[in-house]
Design a protein around this motif. Structure first.
Motif, PDB file in Angstrom:
ATOM      1  N   GLU A 151      -0.569  -9.602   5.763  1.00  0.00           N
ATOM      2  CA  GLU A 151      -0.529  -9.240   4.343  1.00  0.00           C
ATOM      3  C   GLU A 151      -1.779  -9.699   3.605  1.00  0.00           C
ATOM      4  O   GLU A 151      -1.749  -9.859   2.385  1.00  0.00           O
ATOM      5  CB  GLU A 151       0.722  -9.845   3.679  1.00  0.00           C
ATOM      6  N   GLN A 152      -2.878  -9.932   4.321  1.00  0.00           N
ATOM      7  CA  GLN A 152      -4.112 -10.323   3.662  1.00  0.00           C
ATOM      8  C   GLN A 152      -4.620  -9.185   2.796  1.00  0.00           C
ATOM      9  O   GLN A 152      -4.379  -8.017   3.076  1.00  0.00           O
ATOM     10  CB  GLN A 152      -5.182 -10.673   4.702  1.00  0.00           C
ATOM     11  N   LYS A 153      -5.346  -9.546   1.741  1.00  0.00           N
ATOM     12  CA  LYS A 153      -5.850  -8.543   0.800  1.00  0.00           C
ATOM     13  C   LYS A 153      -6.750  -7.522   1.492  1.00  0.00           C
ATOM     14  O   LYS A 153      -6.656  -6.314   1.247  1.00  0.00           O
ATOM     15  CB  LYS A 153      -6.612  -9.245  -0.330  1.00  0.00           C
ATOM     16  N   GLN A 154      -7.626  -7.989   2.385  1.00  0.00           N
ATOM     17  CA  GLN A 154      -8.534  -7.103   3.110  1.00  0.00           C
ATOM     18  C   GLN A 154      -7.759  -6.135   4.010  1.00  0.00           C
ATOM     19  O   GLN A 154      -8.075  -4.956   4.088  1.00  0.00           O
ATOM     20  CB  GLN A 154      -9.504  -7.934   3.949  1.00  0.00           C
ATOM     21  N   HIS A 155      -6.718  -6.620   4.670  1.00  0.00           N
ATOM     22  CA  HIS A 155      -5.923  -5.773   5.561  1.00  0.00           C
ATOM     23  C   HIS A 155      -5.103  -4.749   4.774  1.00  0.00           C
ATOM     24  O   HIS A 155      -4.879  -3.633   5.244  1.00  0.00           O
ATOM     25  CB  HIS A 155      -5.022  -6.628   6.448  1.00  0.00           C
ATOM     26  N   LYS A 156      -4.666  -5.136   3.582  1.00  0.00           N
ATOM     27  CA  LYS A 156      -3.961  -4.178   2.722  1.00  0.00           C
ATOM     28  C   LYS A 156      -4.899  -3.040   2.316  1.00  0.00           C
ATOM     29  O   LYS A 156      -4.502  -1.879   2.276  1.00  0.00           O
ATOM     30  CB  LYS A 156      -3.420  -4.875   1.472  1.00  0.00           C
ATOM     31  N   ALA A 157      -6.152  -3.393   2.006  1.00  0.00           N
ATOM     32  CA  ALA A 157      -7.133  -2.370   1.629  1.00  0.00           C
ATOM     33  C   ALA A 157      -7.433  -1.460   2.815  1.00  0.00           C
ATOM     34  O   ALA A 157      -7.520  -0.229   2.662  1.00  0.00           O
ATOM     35  CB  ALA A 157      -8.412  -3.027   1.131  1.00  0.00           C
ATOM     36  N   SER A 171       0.845  -1.189   0.000  1.00  0.00           N
ATOM     37  CA  SER A 171       0.000   0.000   0.000  1.00  0.00           C
ATOM     38  C   SER A 171       0.881   1.240   0.000  1.00  0.00           C
ATOM     39  O   SER A 171       1.570   1.530   0.973  1.00  0.00           O
ATOM     40  CB  SER A 171      -0.913  -0.005   1.229  1.00  0.00           C
ATOM     41  N   ARG A 194      -0.084  -2.414   9.387  1.00  0.00           N
ATOM     42  CA  ARG A 194      -1.016  -3.538   9.380  1.00  0.00           C
ATOM     43  C   ARG A 194      -0.298  -4.767   9.911  1.00  0.00           C
ATOM     44  O   ARG A 194       0.919  -4.896   9.806  1.00  0.00           O
ATOM     45  CB  ARG A 194      -1.566  -3.769   7.979  1.00  0.00           C
TER      46      ARG A 194
END
Length: 183
Positions: free
Chosen positions: A57-63, A2, A54
């Motif tokens: 490195e999950q996609k939701q946590h990156k967002a 990010s 964060r």
């Protein structure tokens, strides 16, 4: 990665930030704002700089990383400078008046529209002869001012043929050609 989430936020003088129980509180000269934050997002404050991190490195946590960094940045900007939006009423006979926190709009319907504006938003209406009426809103909460502006705009959206309706100042409306005469 990010790119927005990794940018540090500088904290101006006069702004106080607290973070506990996944709630960020920002207090400044124009007011106070609170925001709930996901458990996977961490905040570190040191030397007038705020860094959002964060845990995975999950996609939701990156967002969420970039989202919450932007929300906190907007909160800091709101309590120091504030936000302002202007809308113009384009149409023959369109009028706007403000009485306290009540915005009265005359938009070509058979009746006037009365809209109660939240107390956090300061609203003014300016009418100059020969120009379109302008409704100006100021607040320290960017989300709230955007929601109020969207509600006002939904009363009479700009139409593409004549361009009549409520639009933001400086907004370009894509115009369409009307019916062409046959033969």
């Amino acid at each position: 990665m990010s790119r927005i989430g990794n940018n540090p936020i500088s904290i101006p003088s006069g702004v106080e930030i607290k973070f506990d129980n996944n709630v960020v509180s920002v207090k400044g000269p124009k007011g106070e704002l609170n925001q709930n934050i996901d458990k996977a997002i961490g905040i570190e404050i040191e030397d007038n700089t705020l860094v959002v991190s964060r845990s995975t490195e999950q996609k939701q946590h990156k967002a969420f990383h970039g989202l919450y960094r932007s929300l906190i940045s907007n909160m800091i900007q709101g309590v120091t400078e504030g936000f302002k939006t202007q809308q113009e009423l384009v149409g023959v006979g369109y009028k706007a008046e403000v009485n306290g926190q009540i915005l009265e709009l005359n938009l070509g319907f058979s009746h006037n529209i009365y809209l109660e504006v939240p107390k956090e938003v300061k609203v003014t209406a300016e009418t100059v002869k020969g120009k379109n009426p302008i409704v100006t809103m100021e607040s320290h909460d960017k989300q709230l001012i955007g929601q109020v502006a969207a509600k006002i705009r939904s009363m009479r959206k700009p139409e593409p043929f004549k361009g009549k309706g409520i639009r933001f100042v400086g907004e370009e409306i894509r115009r369409k050609a009307g019916k062409s005469a046959s033969k």
